[in-house]
Design an enzyme around this catalytic site. Structure first.
Site, PDB file in Angstrom:
ATOM      1  N   GLU A 307       0.819  -1.217   0.000  1.00  0.00           N
ATOM      2  CA  GLU A 307       0.000   0.000   0.000  1.00  0.00           C
ATOM      3  C   GLU A 307       0.852   1.266   0.000  1.00  0.00           C
ATOM      4  O   GLU A 307       0.617   2.186   0.783  1.00  0.00           O
ATOM      5  CB  GLU A 307      -0.957  -0.003   1.201  1.00  0.00           C
ATOM      6  CG  GLU A 307      -1.907  -1.180   1.159  1.00  0.00           C
ATOM      7  CD  GLU A 307      -2.901  -1.180   2.335  1.00  0.00           C
ATOM      8  OE1 GLU A 307      -4.029  -1.629   2.130  1.00  0.00           O
ATOM      9  OE2 GLU A 307      -2.522  -0.745   3.436  1.00  0.00           O
ATOM     10  N   ASP A 381      -8.406  -8.730   4.828  1.00  0.00           N
ATOM     11  CA  ASP A 381      -8.027  -7.604   5.691  1.00  0.00           C
ATOM     12  C   ASP A 381      -9.019  -7.398   6.836  1.00  0.00           C
ATOM     13  O   ASP A 381      -9.830  -6.472   6.772  1.00  0.00           O
ATOM     14  CB  ASP A 381      -7.911  -6.333   4.849  1.00  0.00           C
ATOM     15  CG  ASP A 381      -7.278  -5.186   5.627  1.00  0.00           C
ATOM     16  OD1 ASP A 381      -6.731  -5.448   6.708  1.00  0.00           O
ATOM     17  OD2 ASP A 381      -7.332  -4.040   5.149  1.00  0.00           O
ATOM     18  N   GLU A 409     -11.997  -1.530  12.587  1.00  0.00           N
ATOM     19  CA  GLU A 409     -11.972  -0.834  11.302  1.00  0.00           C
ATOM     20  C   GLU A 409     -13.151  -1.212  10.408  1.00  0.00           C
ATOM     21  O   GLU A 409     -13.770  -0.346   9.801  1.00  0.00           O
ATOM     22  CB  GLU A 409     -10.651  -1.154  10.572  1.00  0.00           C
ATOM     23  CG  GLU A 409     -10.580  -0.591   9.161  1.00  0.00           C
ATOM     24  CD  GLU A 409      -9.261  -0.883   8.466  1.00  0.00           C
ATOM     25  OE1 GLU A 409      -8.355  -1.465   9.103  1.00  0.00           O
ATOM     26  OE2 GLU A 409      -9.125  -0.531   7.275  1.00  0.00           O
TER      27      GLU A 409
END
Lengths: 721, 721
Positions: A307, A381, A409
């Protein structure tokens, strides 16, 4: 309130009970006065005085923890004593007199360097309680254990407890930036007040260490994996050192994230090539500089070539080259490198779920002894539900470190009550079958499956500057449970929930039983109302707040929800069998074979592995579309049940925490309906089928849900796209 | 370093978790049990029961405040009663029986709508205490006053208090962004948790309202003057409404900042021209929309055509056009517009200190009745010391609202102890001479100088998510003192310091006297070690943290410190006399004349108005350079004295706050030396003169000070250049 003299504090920590509201700051270290007279008397009989043998900040901390708890439980002081019935002895095993040492000889053989023994013994005709261990930290862990026994109202008159952690590196990862924003943080901002360090030592730093030590966490990575090299400069090392000194008595090692390009940014090299001699020297010098200030520095955590983060691939080197270069720098100081396997290429069209495995498994056995490869629990993820990561078990000669995410998240931020230890347990219990049956993920992580010498587990912290640390009062349970599972990955999440509730709120059965049930069910509830039947990564993008199954505009295909659900008029789901991406082939055979057919795939993973028509017939005889819709509805109903359960608990909980949970549950209920309505509105345009009668019609049309924007949803990295 | 070790040692036995340490959260609303038996008995005799006449959330709040304080003071409950000796009566004047009303008839004529009366009266042979007012809010203010009397240990057996606020709009300005960062905020992040509003009502919101009401603050602007138009959308109005409902019983009106270009950004117009019919209608509709949800909404605060903010000038319209257009929109709802005079053009080469005056004074009398022009205390920008703003007194037909900055943007952030009410008092006491002698700034602000109908005062808040609200425990005193001066701009800052100390820490004379002295002196100390003798704006740029007199690289000249000190080999200082920018001519004649010569200019403003040679002879016969150096040194010595004073106060202060202040004073001491050494190193290259013997040589060379960088210093707006 008058100042109590410091010297008095060394012996007694008594302050009048404040009438302040309960903010939740005390976490699970709440020591309510024990009102049951016979229980209280039995404890007082067992503990009449305390003797600490030896002298160290850690032993002093142990004594103070017990004294402090004792003061609160019994509203009286635990006095120093040398002998007598009811004596409590705290001692490193080296300090014990020979006769006592022989009493615990066989126990000692059964604990490791961090383990402890608590034994009720006879000494000169007196009953005494001994807490001992091979290290002072073991004594501290034992002291917290004795306190816990009393919090749980257990008998302590005849103790024979031996316990050791099963994993060595039990570490929190803070995704905290130097500007105090926290990536994916929903509990305010970073507790590390860098600007005022090293001078200002906040009480929170001490209490953070105490809370972690009380559950056996022994390491903390202070900085974000999306790293800033400034943390490695002299200005910041001095600040890190101040924190390390606060944490040291509590057995917490400090780690930092190492930005791979630091030699260019905070050094003056023009390369960060891991095979370059100057680069190697730069990192060695940097490690020496850090260790000169912080002798017990833990080491580095690295996110490389992932990323946008720089890494060895930038110089045509491998992850092995990068990790080993850093490992060599910290090895002379007994440091370790935690190298993340969370990589996926921006060019590689391969299924993202496959890429970490493809990249790392060939490197098995090539990493230095002091490298741990840190692998997320699932291959994508931190989704509400994922199958276990296929790397577990497939790198027998490389220690794999588990990375769980405690911060929510993808699970509703800090406003949804989701008890994550249930999710963690689910992963740890999964059988990889790599060495035949019972090759569980837990056995990979604790090293027992392949006899790994180095073991570790990490949790991405949900801790922030919020007055109660975690925002949601129940967020504390996920921090707590992570610590307990890091100590013993075979524990039952239900048992953990019960002990957390008792330590945090109340021992009343009428409270503990229903709320334990609520916590356990909360884990499945979030899957049902967000991503049922194996769906994943359909959150709105960037902030990951709320549903966004329609998002298809991001530059990288694997950042778009449509990549993951692949819904069209034909059906829905990601075909990861041989006819699709074949990610399934990364699993050992009993799984690969079983999951190759939708009929033998557990329904919870159905759309993770299969693309199926909307009218596919499910086990219950209904269509896939029907079950998708009713499962969303079940999720909403689960939250309604949680609301009802909690509302009945008012008499057991202080007003402030009761009301906060009640208000947050209303947010969770509202958002569970939003998820249901938005996702069904979106998927219905492909299925073309009616929403079943038992499911309410969406409140708004699809355009409404697509129009919602939340530019200031918390937890976004300022520089994040 | 020795100091740090000392504190770490203490922390080994530090246990705030379970002993309810004093975080400072309670501010000045701390009600310690009254230990003096005769005092306590006299209070108990005076207050035997409570009777609240009438029924409203505000009266209920009044009752609760008194009951809570009573519980804590006396560890017993104040019971409801209808009569009897010692009855406390809380009543709006309308609710009073005729006989009592006549008892206070003349008092009533002397209070305004927010004032209150506290009177000890005879009723049917009993002694009673009456708190009454024309409004329920007045009763609440009176209730807090009675509590204060007891906190200060004053006699309450024979009360005859009448009091009214002298300024109408007493408002905090929060420079809080929607992402919870706070521009120039040093106490953590925004207390407004927008993401979880309107559902989650935090206890802090209530306590914020209580604290403000207790000092008479009656308004709060929730959002940053560098505004985001999103706050005006339906999604956010719902959140603002939730806060307004919490604040309403405490008499706190909510205001928002209006981004002038909102009709383009959150509406769909293609202009924000204030004379455009559609734009006018857009704002009227927006006001109607807001008032439909929040009937007591206060109005708008606007920063227009300043530092990049859009405004009427973008459409060749004036500030009058802009302000009046918004004023018309809120007028039907009794709303007001606070229009900031903090403007300076990016093209105008005129002395920045002159521009606001030049721009606004010609508009005097042209603003609508519900417009206040909000003027900073000085003509530059919240410096450690500035002369008063020349606009004060020169716009008799326009109500000018004072803007003070409570947050310490230019005064050491939240780590320096600087008691700002002393600075505020200094400005309020300055004589403008516009209507002859005794035309003080205070009289401009309270409207008495020119009979203005509308009056207001604003303080840029220093409040954040820090557990004690303000970061530095003494930061609370500046918030407190702002409120007190907003209520009565003629109060003595010393008296305010004393009452704050007693309410916050201790009534002990041995504590109050030296610490009051410390607070008062702290105001001059910061001037001495940062910007002595009239220097200003020589802080490092962007974050304004630490010294940066050398900075000269910013795009706009007036953003560069060199613009303000103009040091060269000839001398130092900004010539604002006729031979220079002539800013002095904006002041009334006695001042303009007196300050035109350096010999008759007060030394505190010397370099503000004059550029003088380094060897200029000062009043004490020494050179300017000598005095500059020794004044810096005096500042450092003042901080050393503050450290000593505080260290003697250990016995009067709880451990947590004592240590926090002690640690922060070490930062202040370190930074005062940094200021001295960096500034003297820099200016010495121009003066070419020796540093006087009484002043230590700088620890490092100038290059070192210039090399320091603080990219993550707190309080910077993320998008700020």
């Amino acid at each position: 309130m008058k100042q109590i003299k410091f010297f008095l504090l060394l012996f007694i920590c008594y302050f009048p009970l404040a009438i302040n509201a309960q903010t939740g700051y005390d976490l699970w270290l709440q020591y309510e006065e024990i009102s049951d007279a016979s229980l209280s008397q039995s404890y007082l009989n067992s503990l009449t005085g305390i003797k600490v043998m030896g002298n160290s900040p850690t032993l002093e901390a142990s004594r103070n923890e017990i004294s402090n708890a004792y003061d609160s439980f019994f509203n009286q002081e635990l006095k120093n004593a040398n002998s007598g019935d009811g004596l409590l002895i705290l001692a490193n095993i080296d300090q014990l007199p020979a006769n006592m040492r022989s009493d615990v000889k066989s126990d000692i053989e059964n604990i490791n360097s961090e383990g402890y023994i608590i034994r009720s013994l006879e000494q000169n005709g007196n009953k005494v309680t001994l807490i001992t261990a091979k290290t002072d930290i073991g004594v501290l862990y034992g002291s917290f254990r004795l306190i816990k026994e009393m919090q749980l109202h257990n008998d302590i008159s005849n103790l024979a407890i031996i316990d050791s952690p099963k994993i060595q590196k039990r570490v929190l990862n803070h995704w905290d930036n130097l500007d105090r924003t926290v990536e994916r943080g929903y509990a305010g901002f970073s507790i590390w007040d860098w600007h005022l360090l090293p001078e200002l030592i906040k009480p929170e730093y001490v209490d953070y260490a105490r809370a972690n030590a009380s559950i056996g966490i022994n390491g903390t990575v202070l900085t974000n994996v999306n790293a800033n090299s400034l943390i490695l400069t002299e200005q910041y090392i001095e600040k890190v050192k101040a924190l390390a000194e606060v944490f040291r008595p509590y057995g917490i090692q400090v780690y930092l994230t190492a930005r791979f390009s630091a030699p260019l940014e905070s050094g003056d090299l023009d390369t960060a090539d891991p095979l370059n001699t100057e680069v190697k020297q730069w990192w060695k010098d940097k490690a020496d500089e850090i260790y000169a200030e912080i002798p017990d520095f833990g080491g580095f955590l690295v996110k490389a070539n992932s990323e946008g983060q720089p890494g060895p691939n930038n110089y045509d080197r491998t992850h092995v080259d990068g990790a080993n270069m850093l490992a060599e720098a910290v090895a002379p100081h007994n440091g370790i490198v935690m190298w993340r396997a969370f990589v996926y290429s921006e060019d590689d069209p391969e299924d993202r779920a496959k890429q970490a495995y493809s990249e790392f498994v060939p490197f098995d056995g090539q990493f230095k002894d002091n490298v741990l490869v840190q692998v997320k629990n699932g291959p994508i993820d931190f989704q509400p539900r994922e199958p276990f990561h296929p790397m577990f078990g497939t790198m027998p000669n490389t220690p794999l470190m588990m990375e769980f995410q405690i911060t929510q998240e993808y699970l509703g931020f800090a406003s949804h009550l989701v008890y994550l230890p249930k999710l963690f347990e689910e992963t740890l219990e999964e059988d990889t079958y790599v060495n035949g049956e019972n090759s569980t993920v837990a056995k990979v992580i604790d090293g027992s499956l392949s006899n790994n010498k180095l073991t570790g587990i990490a949790g991405v912290a949900n801790i922030g500057s919020a007055k109660n640390w975690t925002g949601h009062p129940f967020g504390q349970s996920s921090w707590y449970g992570f610590g307990r599972l890091a100590w013993d990955p075979y524990m039952s999440s239900e048992e953990i929930a019960e002990e957390w509730l008792k330590r945090t709120f109340s021992n009343e059965e009428a409270f503990v039983d229903p709320v334990t049930d609520l916590m356990i069910k909360s884990r499945e509830a979030v899957v049902k109302y967000m991503t049922p039947l194996g769906l994943h990564h359909i959150m709105d993008t960037g902030h990951h707040y709320g549903p966004g199954p329609w998002v298809s505009s991001l530059s990288r295909p694997e950042w778009n929800p449509v990549y993951y659900h692949k819904a069209d008029e034909e059906g829905i789901g990601f075909d990861r069998t041989q006819s699709g991406s074949d990610a399934l082939s990364q699993y050992a055979d009993p799984i690969a074979e079983k999951y190759s057919s939708p009929k033998t795939t557990p329904e919870k993973y159905l759309l993770w592995f299969h693309h199926l028509p909307w009218d596919y017939e499910m086990d219950n005889g209904e269509t896939l579309w029907h079950n998708l819709a009713t499962t969303y509805q079940e999720g909403v109903e689960d939250v309604e049940e949680m609301v009802d359960t909690w509302n009945n608990m008012e008499e057991y909980v202080d007003k402030e925490r009761f009301e906060k949970v009640a208000m947050l549950l209303q947010i969770q209920l509202k958002e569970s309906k939003w998820w249901r309505d938005a996702c069904l509105s979106y998927f219905q345009q492909f299925s073309g089928m009616e929403i079943p009668e038992s499911v309410p019609q969406p409140e708004h049309d699809l355009e409404y849900y697509k129009s919602l924007e939340f530019p200031f949803a918390p937890g976004i990295r300022p520089s994040w796209e």
